[in-house]
Scaffold this motif. Structure first.
Motif, PDB file in Angstrom:
ATOM      1  N   VAL A 186      -4.355 -12.250  12.198  1.00 45.43           N
ATOM      2  CA  VAL A 186      -4.508 -10.802  12.279  1.00 45.43           C
ATOM      3  C   VAL A 186      -4.082 -10.347  13.669  1.00 45.43           C
ATOM      4  CG1 VAL A 186      -6.111  -8.856  12.186  1.00 45.43           C
ATOM      5  CG2 VAL A 186      -6.413 -10.789  10.626  1.00 45.43           C
ATOM      6  N   LEU A 189      -1.315 -10.187   9.134  1.00 39.90           N
ATOM      7  CA  LEU A 189      -1.756  -8.816   8.879  1.00 39.90           C
ATOM      8  C   LEU A 189      -1.826  -8.066  10.205  1.00 39.90           C
ATOM      9  CD1 LEU A 189      -2.880  -6.645   6.954  1.00 39.90           C
ATOM     10  CD2 LEU A 189      -5.175  -7.546   7.434  1.00 39.90           C
ATOM     11  N   GLY A 211       1.594  -7.784   6.289  1.00 43.03           N
ATOM     12  CA  GLY A 211       0.837  -6.622   5.847  1.00 43.03           C
ATOM     13  C   GLY A 211       0.529  -5.676   6.993  1.00 43.03           C
ATOM     14  N   VAL A 252      -2.263  -2.400   8.084  1.00 41.60           N
ATOM     15  CA  VAL A 252      -3.368  -1.465   7.873  1.00 41.60           C
ATOM     16  C   VAL A 252      -3.406  -0.518   9.066  1.00 41.60           C
ATOM     17  CG1 VAL A 252      -5.888  -1.208   7.764  1.00 41.60           C
ATOM     18  CG2 VAL A 252      -4.752  -3.038   6.471  1.00 41.60           C
ATOM     19  N   GLY A 282      -4.028   1.758   3.821  1.00 42.40           N
ATOM     20  CA  GLY A 282      -3.165   0.613   3.514  1.00 42.40           C
ATOM     21  C   GLY A 282      -3.379   0.136   2.099  1.00 42.40           C
ATOM     22  N   ASP A 307      -4.917  -5.449   1.589  1.00 43.64           N
ATOM     23  CA  ASP A 307      -4.844  -5.585   3.045  1.00 43.64           C
ATOM     24  C   ASP A 307      -6.085  -5.011   3.717  1.00 43.64           C
ATOM     25  OD1 ASP A 307      -2.366  -6.834   2.986  1.00 43.64           O
ATOM     26  OD2 ASP A 307      -1.259  -4.945   3.094  1.00 43.64           O
ATOM     27  N   ARG A 319      -8.847  -7.464   3.334  1.00 45.11           N
ATOM     28  CA  ARG A 319      -8.674  -8.604   4.233  1.00 45.11           C
ATOM     29  C   ARG A 319      -9.062  -8.224   5.664  1.00 45.11           C
ATOM     30  NH1 ARG A 319      -3.002 -11.699   5.675  1.00 45.11           N
ATOM     31  NH2 ARG A 319      -3.853 -12.997   7.348  1.00 45.11           N
ATOM     32  N   ALA A 320      -8.774  -6.993   6.046  1.00 43.11           N
ATOM     33  CA  ALA A 320      -9.101  -6.542   7.396  1.00 43.11           C
ATOM     34  C   ALA A 320     -10.574  -6.195   7.561  1.00 43.11           C
ATOM     35  CB  ALA A 320      -8.254  -5.316   7.756  1.00 43.11           C
TER      36      ALA A 320
END
Length: 267
Positions: free
Chosen positions: A55, A82, A106, A108, A130, A134, A137-138
């Motif tokens: 990330v 990401l 990805g 966001v 987003g 995503d 995941r964030a």
């Protein structure tokens, strides 16, 4: 927890990065100006910071800084990475960033509402836009920083931030001028504040008179300008930009300056 690269250690970025470290995230940090993060694992090369990170979080001053950083690191990102941009840059800049990213990376957009104190304590409001996968995941990263508000597809978080911050900054400016009018009439400050504070303007009054917040006038002007709004917001941006001596002072000091002008004129 995925390894995080955190890029941008300004007023907000530094306490946010420290907060992520404190809750157990592994992170490597980078800042354009070195020496701001002696307690963190820092590097002077943003490419080195993102190497091996799942990330990438950016918290940068404006769209120019974001584009510059993207130009340096985007080509180094591998599929599955990401990018979480938490800068206040508007949806157009987010779209530009998306166009620079390699396939499989990805994005966001997750700008925040709140000041330095909440940034350090995990009390921010995070406006996340987003693809749903995503954003989810964030979420572990964003939730460590505050309350996550999913806003919709790409760019929606950035768009909502422009809307909300324009209302806040514009409202503070209007309340500030109203307080200056009250001073010109010779009304007792306690009386004016008591009436304003008992109605729908209570929150704006508290922000206009804060001694704890830390949102520089220059950034407030930049954020309002992102809206490209009508006469009211244009006037607010012009007023903020007319006070270069307050550029790095909190927005409430702009209100103080408006009121001081009235006092000086009355002498």
């Amino acid at each position: 927890m995925e390894k995080i690269a955190f890029l941008g250690l300004g007023r907000m970025g530094l306490p946010m990065a420290r907060r992520l470290k404190d809750v157990g995230h592994e992170l490597r940090v980078w800042n354009r100006t070195p020496g701001r993060a002696e307690d963190l694992d820092a590097t002077d090369d943003p490419v080195e910071a993102v190497r091996g990170a799942g990330v990438v979080v950016t918290m940068l001053a404006d769209r120019v800084a974001l584009a510059e950083v993207a130009g340096r690191i985007a080509g180094e990102l591998t599929p599955g990475t990401l990018w979480v941009d938490m800068s206040s840059v508007g949806p157009e800049a987010v779209a530009e960033l998306a166009g620079q990213l390699p396939s499989g990376v990805g994005l966001v957009d997750a700008p925040v509402l709140g000041s330095v104190g909440p940034a350090a304590s995990g009390g921010l409001t995070v406006l996340a836009g987003g693809a749903a996968v995503d954003v989810e995941r964030a979420r572990p990263v964003l939730a460590a920083l505050g309350t996550v508000v999913p806003c919709g597809g790409p760019g929606s978080g950035a768009a909502l931030k422009v809307v909300v911050i324009s209302a806040i900054v514009g409202g503070v400016a209007v309340v500030g001028e109203a307080l200056a009018v009250a001073d010109a009439y010779g009304l007792p400050a306690e009386l004016t504040a008591g009436v304003l504070g008992s109605g729908p303007l209570a929150g704006l009054l508290a922000r206009a008179t804060s001694i704890e917040a830390d949102f520089p006038v220059r950034l407030a002007a930049k954020d309002v300008a992102l809206a490209d709004g009508g006469r009211v917001l244009a006037a607010v941006a012009e007023g903020l930009n007319s006070r270069p001596e307050l550029a790095d002072r909190d927005l409430a000091r702009y209100v103080d300056a408006l009121r001081a002008e009235v006092v000086a004129a009355a002498r």
